[in-house]
Every structure is written in structure tokens, then in C-alpha cells.
Design a protein around this motif. Structure first.
Motif, short mmCIF file in Angstrom:
data_model
loop_
_atom_site.label_atom_id
_atom_site.label_comp_id
_atom_site.label_asym_id
_atom_site.label_seq_id
_atom_site.Cartn_x
_atom_site.Cartn_y
_atom_site.Cartn_z
N ILE A 50 0.83 -1.22 0.00
CA ILE A 50 0.00 0.00 0.00
C ILE A 50 0.86 1.26 0.00
N ASN A 52 -0.97 4.23 1.01
CA ASN A 52 -1.98 5.13 1.56
C ASN A 52 -2.26 4.68 3.00
N ASN A 54 -4.55 5.27 4.98
CA ASN A 54 -5.93 4.89 5.30
C ASN A 54 -6.19 3.40 5.10
N LYS A 55 -5.36 2.77 4.26
CA LYS A 55 -5.54 1.34 3.99
C LYS A 55 -4.79 0.43 4.96
#
Lengths: 259, 259
Positions: A50, A52, A54-55
Motif C-alpha cells: 500500500i 496510503n 488509510n488502507k
């Protein structure tokens, strides 16, 4: 520690992630600003790649922040997780991670290289945690990675980091200076290799203060003057010669006084 | 070389005499100002023990002067022999022996210790002789003692001697400084032993300029300032830190320019 998230994809991230996997830890995710870098490491150690925050899975046991020192604080403030958040820096204060619920430091003192297999079994690790309970958990985990683990506070770790600059960066630079002096006289650096290895061996087998040799400890002023004469074309190296000789003299006089 | 006379009874004299005997050279005599010291060495390597130059056998193949640098000239002027006269000093000019018929230099670059068995097989030897014929004889002999033999003139040997001070004396002093910094923070020097050994290994396997790491080559000014802050109680070590960092920076900038 059963599951971990790796933040970073450089030498330390790679080396530590591989060691975790070897000890049975499952990697849930690899984060990097560059998704391709995250994928490359995830291919080797498992987990989703990832770029990001948020992930990020929020319930892994361990979050390893292995990024450059000046990026640690920014990464830390973007985390909102339940597991133990660790940075791997020798010099960054543990408090940099204080926005997290549980945090600590997992610092291994060695030169890490992404491409060579650094065996962590004997690497000294300094650990620190925000609670005694997490210190215990971290120590137990660290001992599964290396047999050489020690709890140390931020001040101690920072002193070790400076000491390592003297023992590693600066001694390596002295080898580079020696190489230059030889090459300017059409001699190969190979000539110094046996004594470089022996010097390191002597320093770790004995006390380096006790095995100090050379014209300064013999108080051989004639040789020192002659050495400075050889160095007259290299004013910078001459300055280093003078400063280190002065320092050896002071340390030697002090250690003789104390005996 | 079938027969040798050893002048001196210290570490180098002892170590070299033992190596000569091992290679089938017969020791005719051991000279020392102190007859007891001469006897102690002669007991180990054979030959008569003397403390009077008039009693020196004059037809040995080789006369090894292994005394302190400032005594070489005086010893040399008292010799009146037919064999090849050699000194073992890294820094003394070959011409110091010029009152002799045949002379040269037999310099082994390593830390010699009377009590430990220093294996000379891999020690680099720099040799020099007053005639091409003797250079050939000396080279042949030196190669029976070590596989690492090189002809070098006095200028080259002196440059190597200075380079060895940087690679050995000064790097050992940096280890001593590192040890002090650790102890003042209640940390054991053991923590640095793996990285000291690895540093030496990296320097001899690669080019030390290529494997230089640390805040200076990363141009990490924040860490450098923070390190100097840690060192504020140690003005001398701070000065060494600043000077060596400046020198690394200059060498690194130059080597980047050249690539």
C-alpha cells in the motif's frame, strides 16, 4: 508478535522484515510512498502493498517504522492503530512516537545493506518502550531476532549512535586517507589490509586503550616530526594527525595517572 | 641465507629470529646490550649470546638490526662485517646503514608481540637493498618468510609507515574514544564490537571510500548538529568530530566529482 506491518522499503525495512518472517511473524502489509517499492518488498516477505495510510490494517501486533529519521514524526502522526508502533532509528527520541497508544524503539546497531544477507543473530539491539508491559513484550520479541538485546533510554541510544560514528564512519575514513597516501606513493592499499583486520581484532579482544601503540605513546618525538614532514603536502591530513596525536597523548597520560 | 646474526632482543628480533630458524636459517649469535636478554633469546633460537660488538662473527650471511629507530645508526657504525646488514624499521632511511659493504631494509608491517605467535606468512614485507644483486638475494629470502613481499624505496616505506599510523594507531584511538562515550552513559563497549569487526572487513573487501556511510555522506545536517550537541561536554572529541566530518565531506565531494 504474530503479525506485523512494515512501513518503509529501504535497507533496514527489508532486512528486518525478512528476519521477522524467518521467525514466524506474518507480514500483513508493506507501506511505501512509492507503491512499486512496497510491492517489491511485499513480493519477498508477504502482505499487501500500500501507499496510503488509510488502507493500513489497524490490528497488527507490531508496526515497524523503518524510514529516514526526518520522516518518522510525520509517519507517526498519520497512524491510528492498536498495535505496538516501533521506530528503528539510533538517534530519534522515543517521544517522537507519542501520539500513538503504544510505542517504542527497536534499534539494531550494524551496517545494513539491502542486497547482502545481514545475519541479525549477533547484532546488538537497543530497545525502549512506553510502558513496562510493552518493554517486556518487546524484549521477548527482540530476543527471538538477536541474542544481543539491551534496554536503553533515548540518551543512551543517542550516545551509542555518536560512539558508532567514531568507531565506524571515522575509522573507515582513516582507512580511506591511508589508501590515498599509499596511492600517491605508488603503493597498493593491500599492504594495509592485514594490519587493519588485526587492529579491529585487538580492539575487540583487549581494551583499545591498553593496546594503543605508535610514536605518541612511545613519546617518540623524532618520528612524529618526521611523519609531519611527510604530510606537509597534505595540510588537512597533517591537521588530523596533530589533533589525534594530541588526543592520544592526553588519554594515555590520564590512563597512566589512574593506574 | 644459511646463517644469521640477530642484533636486538625485543619483539621484532624475537619474532623474526624464530621465523628464520623455522625456515632453516642457523643463528650464529644474538647481540644485546644486556647479556641476559641476549641469552634469553639465544636459548630459544640458538647461537652465542654476546653484548660486545668485537665478538660478533664477521662472516654470517645476514645481520639483522632489530633495535629502536634511534639506535640503528650507532649500531651500524660499530659493525665491520662481510654479510648483508639489514634494519627492520619502517621509517629509518636505508642510507643510515651506508658505512657497511652490503646493506638493506627488511620491514614487516604488523604489530609484533614477543609473547604471541605472530605468523609472518601473510605479513606484508617491504624490502630495499644497496645493490640490485642484494635486492635479488633479499627478495628470494623474504619470500621464504612471507608470501607478501614488495621492493620499495625509503620514501615509499616512510609513506606506508605514516599510512599505518592512520589505519592502526588512529583508528584504535577512535575505538578508545567510543568506549569512553559508552561508559559515560553506562553502556558496554561490547555493543560496538560487531560493527568494529564489520567496518574492518568492509574496508578490506571494498574500497573504503565506496563504503563510507554516516550523516556526513548523507548530508544529514540535523543529525550532525544533534551529535555535536551530545558531544558538548567533550570539547576535544567534538573537535575531532568536526575535523573528520569536514575531511569526509571534502573527500566525498571530490570522489563524486571524479565519477
Amino acid at each position: 508478535m504474530k503479525t506485523a506491518v512494515i512501513i518503509g522499503s529501504g535497507n533496514v525495512a527489508t532486512c528486518f522484515a525478512k528476519a521477522f518472517v524467518k521467525k514466524g511473524v506474518s507480514i500483513d502489509a508493506v507501506y511505501s510512498r512509492n507503491l512499486n517499492h512496497a510491492k517489491q518488498l511485499a513480493d519477498k516477505v508477504g502482505g499487501i502493498a500500500i501507499n496510503n495510510f488509510n488502507k493500513l490494517p489497524i490490528n497488527a501486533d507490531l508496526y515497524l517504522i523503518a524510514v529516514s529519521d526526518n520522516a518518522i514524526e510525520n509517519v507517526s502522526t498519520q497512524l491510528n492503530v492498536n498495535g505496538l508502533v516501533l521506530h528503528t532509528s539510533g538517534f530519534t527520541a522515543m517521544a517522537t512516537l507519542k501520539n500513538n497508544k503504544r510505542y517504542g524503539v527497536f534499534y539494531g546497531l550494524q551496517t545494513f545493506n539491502k542486497n547482502s544477507k545481514t545475519d541479525l543473530d549477533n547484532v546488538p539491539f537497543l530497545i525502549e518502550a512506553s510502558s513496562l508491559e510493552d518493554e517486556k513484550i518487546l524484549k521477548h520479541f527482540a530476543l527471538s531476532i538477536s541474542e544481543n538485546v539491551q534496554v536503553a533510554n533515548t540518551d543512551q541510544r543517542q550516545a551509542l549512535h555518536v560512539a558508532a560514528v567514531f568507531a565506524n564512519n571515522f575509522s573507515n575514513h582513516l582507512f580511506a586517507i591511508a589508501k590515498q597516501l599509499l596511492e600517491q606513493h605508488q603503493l597498493s592499499f593491500d599492504l594495509l589490509k592485514p594490519i587493519i583486520l588485526q587492529t579491529a581484532q585487538n580492539a575487540v579482544t583487549h581494551n583499545p586503550i591498553d593496546v594503543q601503540t605508535g610514536p605518541v605513546v612511545r613519546n617518540d618525538k623524532a618520528t612524529i616530526s618526521a611523519h609531519l614532514e611527510v604530510l606537509k603536502q597534505y595540510p588537512e591530513y597533517r591537521q588530523i594527525y596533530e589533533l589525534l596525536s594530541k588526543s592520544i597523548r592526553e588519554l594515555h597520560v590520564n590512563s597512566t595517572k589512574n593506574n
